[in-house]
Motif scaffolding. Structure first.
Motif, short mmCIF file in Angstrom:
data_model
loop_
_atom_site.label_atom_id
_atom_site.label_comp_id
_atom_site.label_asym_id
_atom_site.label_seq_id
_atom_site.Cartn_x
_atom_site.Cartn_y
_atom_site.Cartn_z
N VAL A 196 2.61 62.30 -44.38
CA VAL A 196 4.25 62.06 -44.93
C VAL A 196 3.94 60.95 -46.22
O VAL A 196 2.92 60.76 -45.83
CB VAL A 196 5.40 61.30 -43.98
CG1 VAL A 196 5.74 62.91 -43.22
CG2 VAL A 196 4.20 60.57 -43.59
N ASN A 197 4.61 60.83 -46.40
CA ASN A 197 4.99 59.41 -47.39
C ASN A 197 4.64 58.15 -47.03
O ASN A 197 3.63 57.29 -47.45
CB ASN A 197 5.59 59.34 -48.35
CG ASN A 197 5.93 60.67 -49.34
OD1 ASN A 197 5.58 60.52 -49.95
ND2 ASN A 197 6.96 61.69 -49.22
N ARG A 198 5.40 57.33 -46.05
CA ARG A 198 5.51 56.30 -45.03
C ARG A 198 4.95 56.99 -43.63
O ARG A 198 5.66 56.56 -42.49
CB ARG A 198 6.36 55.27 -44.89
CG ARG A 198 7.33 55.42 -46.36
CD ARG A 198 7.76 54.24 -46.10
NE ARG A 198 8.71 54.43 -45.80
CZ ARG A 198 10.39 55.25 -46.30
NH1 ARG A 198 9.60 55.70 -48.35
NH2 ARG A 198 11.26 56.21 -45.98
N PRO A 199 3.61 57.25 -43.14
CA PRO A 199 3.18 57.10 -41.48
C PRO A 199 3.56 56.10 -41.30
O PRO A 199 3.56 54.73 -41.91
CB PRO A 199 1.75 57.72 -42.12
CG PRO A 199 1.47 57.38 -42.84
CD PRO A 199 1.88 56.94 -43.73
N GLY A 200 3.37 55.76 -39.65
CA GLY A 200 3.90 55.13 -38.82
C GLY A 200 3.94 55.02 -38.01
O GLY A 200 5.04 55.93 -37.14
#
Length: 230
Positions: free
Chosen positions: A122-126
């Motif tokens: 994904v573009n912004r994992p977290g």
């Protein structure tokens, strides 16, 4: 799929409220005919999370923490055991307890630490703390910036802790069957993993092979130089 169609399909899914666990943080509000009397309870949740002497400006999530015994402590009302209850059940229990002290109390209870993690392609994992409890896997993926070009859309995994045991579910966001899955609506602390597709795996393997070739070439050159010197 447009927004109207998505909402129609979501309405057919049975949503269950999350179950309160120890260490959860609850936002609790009690409203009565006389708001001044309930203010004592409502403000106590804020006072628990004001800063300390070293950092007086620090401010954590405001709310009532569920202790190791599964209880919260409300001003005037005292300790109330809420672990193992849904937020709806906790609301009814607190309303019953509050009715002994307040006239016609109206109680709201919600989880303030409803968090899910999104990992992988994904573009912004977290980790993301959600503003409400009715959160779908599509909502979480949207917060993570959607899948990358290498994300496998047909086999997204949801890892869930259920009564101390790990559960694993898979969904395809390319199929309308996703709306029938028990993993469509997320629970607190769910982990979503988007695995790489074949293109990403091939790309990584190609990079590894190229690195190996360059390394072997460098080693061969060094050996040849040493041999000629000696």
């Amino acid at each position: 799929m447009n927004q109207t169609e998505r909402k129609r399909l979501e309405s057919a899914i049975a949503f269950t409220e999350p179950i309160i666990q120890t260490d959860d943080i609850l936002g609790i509000s009690i409203i009565t005919v006389d708001p001044q009397t309930a203010a004592v309870v409502n403000q106590s949740s804020v006072q628990e999370t004001m800063g300390n002497a070293r950092n007086p400006s620090s401010r954590e999530i405001e709310g009532f923490s569920v202790d190791k015994n599964g209880e919260i402590e409300l001003a005037i009302i005292g300790k109330v055991k809420v672990a193992g209850l849904s937020t709806f059940q906790a609301r009814e229990l607190i309303r019953k307890e509050a009715a002994e002290y307040y006239q016609n109390p109206n109680v709201t209870v919600r989880l303030l630490n409803f968090k899910v993690s999104v990992l992988g392609e994904v573009n912004r994992p977290g980790s993301f703390t959600m503003p409400n409890e009715k959160v779908s896997i599509l909502d979480a993926l949207s917060l993570a910036g959607d899948l990358t070009l290498y994300g496998k859309r047909e086999n997204i995994m949801v890892i869930r802790d259920q009564n101390g045991q790990k559960e694993y579910g898979t969904l395809s966001i390319n199929s309308s069957d996703i709306f029938k899955s028990p993993y469509y609506y997320l629970k607190q602390n769910d982990v979503i993993y988007v695995e790489p597709n074949k293109a990403k795996v091939f790309s990584l393997n190609s990079t590894a092979r190229s690195t190996a070739v360059v390394t072997l070439s460098a080693i061969s050159t060094i050996v040849l130089i040493i041999t000629r010197i000696w």
